[in-house]
Write a protein that holds these residues in place. Structure first.
Motif, mmCIF file in Angstrom:
data_model
loop_
_atom_site.group_PDB
_atom_site.id
_atom_site.type_symbol
_atom_site.label_atom_id
_atom_site.label_comp_id
_atom_site.label_asym_id
_atom_site.label_seq_id
_atom_site.Cartn_x
_atom_site.Cartn_y
_atom_site.Cartn_z
ATOM 1 N N THR A 57 -7.703 -0.199 17.290
ATOM 2 C CA THR A 57 -7.288 -0.208 15.893
ATOM 3 C C THR A 57 -6.303 0.905 15.565
ATOM 4 N N ASN A 58 -5.499 0.644 14.549
ATOM 5 C CA ASN A 58 -4.588 1.645 13.982
ATOM 6 C C ASN A 58 -4.692 1.551 12.466
ATOM 7 N N TYR A 59 -4.592 2.703 11.794
ATOM 8 C CA TYR A 59 -4.682 2.746 10.344
ATOM 9 C C TYR A 59 -3.579 3.617 9.761
ATOM 10 N N ALA A 60 -3.106 3.227 8.589
ATOM 11 C CA ALA A 60 -2.242 4.113 7.819
ATOM 12 C C ALA A 60 -3.069 5.302 7.357
ATOM 13 N N ASP A 61 -2.431 6.451 7.262
ATOM 14 C CA ASP A 61 -3.156 7.661 6.858
ATOM 15 C C ASP A 61 -3.824 7.483 5.495
ATOM 16 N N SER A 62 -3.201 6.702 4.627
ATOM 17 C CA SER A 62 -3.693 6.552 3.263
ATOM 18 C C SER A 62 -5.024 5.807 3.184
ATOM 19 N N VAL A 63 -5.396 5.093 4.247
ATOM 20 C CA VAL A 63 -6.637 4.311 4.208
ATOM 21 C C VAL A 63 -7.660 4.751 5.244
ATOM 22 N N LYS A 64 -7.304 5.689 6.096
ATOM 23 C CA LYS A 64 -8.233 6.148 7.131
ATOM 24 C C LYS A 64 -9.526 6.672 6.504
ATOM 25 N N GLY A 65 -10.634 6.245 7.083
ATOM 26 C CA GLY A 65 -11.934 6.674 6.580
ATOM 27 C C GLY A 65 -12.471 5.826 5.440
ATOM 28 N N ARG A 66 -11.624 4.968 4.866
ATOM 29 C CA ARG A 66 -12.059 4.109 3.760
ATOM 30 C C ARG A 66 -12.028 2.627 4.128
ATOM 31 N N PHE A 67 -11.048 2.235 4.922
ATOM 32 C CA PHE A 67 -10.883 0.831 5.310
ATOM 33 C C PHE A 67 -11.284 0.656 6.767
ATOM 34 N N THR A 68 -11.846 -0.523 7.073
ATOM 35 C CA THR A 68 -12.213 -0.856 8.441
ATOM 36 C C THR A 68 -11.751 -2.268 8.766
ATOM 37 N N ILE A 69 -10.985 -2.395 9.838
ATOM 38 C CA ILE A 69 -10.535 -3.706 10.284
ATOM 39 C C ILE A 69 -11.424 -4.171 11.429
ATOM 40 N N LEU A 80 -10.976 -7.230 6.659
ATOM 41 C CA LEU A 80 -10.650 -5.892 6.192
ATOM 42 C C LEU A 80 -11.712 -5.481 5.181
ATOM 43 N N GLN A 81 -12.559 -4.542 5.582
ATOM 44 C CA GLN A 81 -13.557 -3.977 4.683
ATOM 45 C C GLN A 81 -12.940 -2.766 3.997
ATOM 46 N N MET A 82 -12.864 -2.823 2.686
ATOM 47 C CA MET A 82 -12.228 -1.760 1.911
ATOM 48 C C MET A 82 -13.280 -1.084 1.038
ATOM 49 N N ASN A 83 -13.535 0.170 1.286
ATOM 50 C CA ASN A 83 -14.499 0.958 0.525
ATOM 51 C C ASN A 83 -13.794 2.081 -0.223
ATOM 52 N N SER A 84 -14.491 2.657 -1.175
ATOM 53 C CA SER A 84 -13.946 3.781 -1.960
ATOM 54 C C SER A 84 -12.541 3.462 -2.464
ATOM 55 N N LEU A 85 -12.401 2.295 -3.035
ATOM 56 C CA LEU A 85 -11.076 1.847 -3.475
ATOM 57 C C LEU A 85 -10.533 2.711 -4.604
ATOM 58 N N LYS A 86 -9.216 2.885 -4.577
ATOM 59 C CA LYS A 86 -8.517 3.697 -5.563
ATOM 60 C C LYS A 86 -7.508 2.822 -6.299
ATOM 61 N N PRO A 87 -7.121 3.199 -7.520
ATOM 62 C CA PRO A 87 -6.099 2.410 -8.226
ATOM 63 C C PRO A 87 -4.815 2.244 -7.414
ATOM 64 N N GLU A 88 -4.469 3.222 -6.614
ATOM 65 C CA GLU A 88 -3.245 3.127 -5.805
ATOM 66 C C GLU A 88 -3.373 2.140 -4.647
ATOM 67 N N ASP A 89 -4.558 1.593 -4.426
ATOM 68 C CA ASP A 89 -4.727 0.523 -3.441
ATOM 69 C C ASP A 89 -4.348 -0.837 -4.017
ATOM 70 N N THR A 90 -4.078 -0.886 -5.311
ATOM 71 C CA THR A 90 -3.703 -2.145 -5.952
ATOM 72 C C THR A 90 -2.419 -2.689 -5.335
ATOM 73 N N ALA A 91 -2.474 -3.926 -4.860
ATOM 74 C CA ALA A 91 -1.331 -4.547 -4.181
ATOM 75 C C ALA A 91 -1.688 -5.973 -3.796
ATOM 76 N N VAL A 92 -0.692 -6.699 -3.356
ATOM 77 C CA VAL A 92 -0.932 -7.966 -2.676
ATOM 78 C C VAL A 92 -1.111 -7.638 -1.188
ATOM 79 N N TYR A 93 -2.190 -8.093 -0.630
ATOM 80 C CA TYR A 93 -2.508 -7.819 0.769
ATOM 81 C C TYR A 93 -2.178 -9.048 1.619
ATOM 82 N N TYR A 94 -1.409 -8.823 2.673
ATOM 83 C CA TYR A 94 -0.984 -9.891 3.570
ATOM 84 C C TYR A 94 -1.555 -9.653 4.960
#
Length: 120
Positions: A57-69, A80-94
Motif C-alpha cells: 500500500t501507499n498513502y498520501a501524507d494527508s490521509v496516513k493513519g486515518r484511511f485504510t485501503i 477504502l475505510q475512512m476514519n477521523s474524517l475532516k471537512p477538507e476530505d470533502t471531494a468526489v472520490y474516484y
C-alpha cells in the motif's frame, strides 16, 4: 467492456467514518494495482492511496493513519475505510485500476466517482 462502480459515499460529520467500495466487472483477465484519487471543487484530482495485487500500500501524507485501503482479489473489489474524517476530505472520490483485458493488454480504468461530504 470493463466497468468500475463505486459505492458508499455520503454525508458525514467531522470525526466520523465512511467505507467506500469499488467493484470491477466485465472482461477481466487480471487486475494489478487498484487505488483511489479524489477531486475537491476547484482543485485538481489528487492521489489518495493505492494497493498492489500483493497487498503493498501507499498513502498520501494527508490521509496516513486515518484511511485504510484493502482489496478482495476474488471479488475484483477495492475498499477504502475512512476514519477521523475532516471537512477538507470533502471531494468526489474516484477508484482506478490497471486491468488486463486480453493477452498482455493492459489499460487504466476509472470509476464514475462517489461524493464524500464532511460537515464541520
Amino acid at each position: 467492456q470493463v466497468q468500475l462502480v463505486e459505492s458508499g459515499g455520503g454525508l458525514v460529520q467531522a470525526g466520523g467514518s465512511l467505507r467506500l467500495s469499488c467493484a470491477a466487472s466485465g472482461s477481466i483477465f487480471s487486475i494489478n494495482a487498484m487505488g483511489w484519487h479524489r477531486q475537491a471543487p476547484g482543485k485538481q484530482r489528487e492521489f489518495v492511496t493505492s494497493i498492489s495485487r500483493g497487498g503493498r500500500t501507499n498513502y498520501a501524507d494527508s490521509v496516513k493513519g486515518r484511511f485504510t485501503i484493502s482489496r478482495d482479489n476474488a471479488k475484483n473489489t477495492v475498499y477504502l475505510q475512512m476514519n477521523s474524517l475532516k471537512p477538507e476530505d470533502t471531494a468526489v472520490y474516484y477508484c482506478d485500476a490497471q486491468i488486463e483485458t486480453g493477452w498482455d493488454t493492459w489499460r487504466h480504468y476509472w470509476g464514475q466517482g462517489t461524493q464524500v461530504t464532511v460537515s464541520s
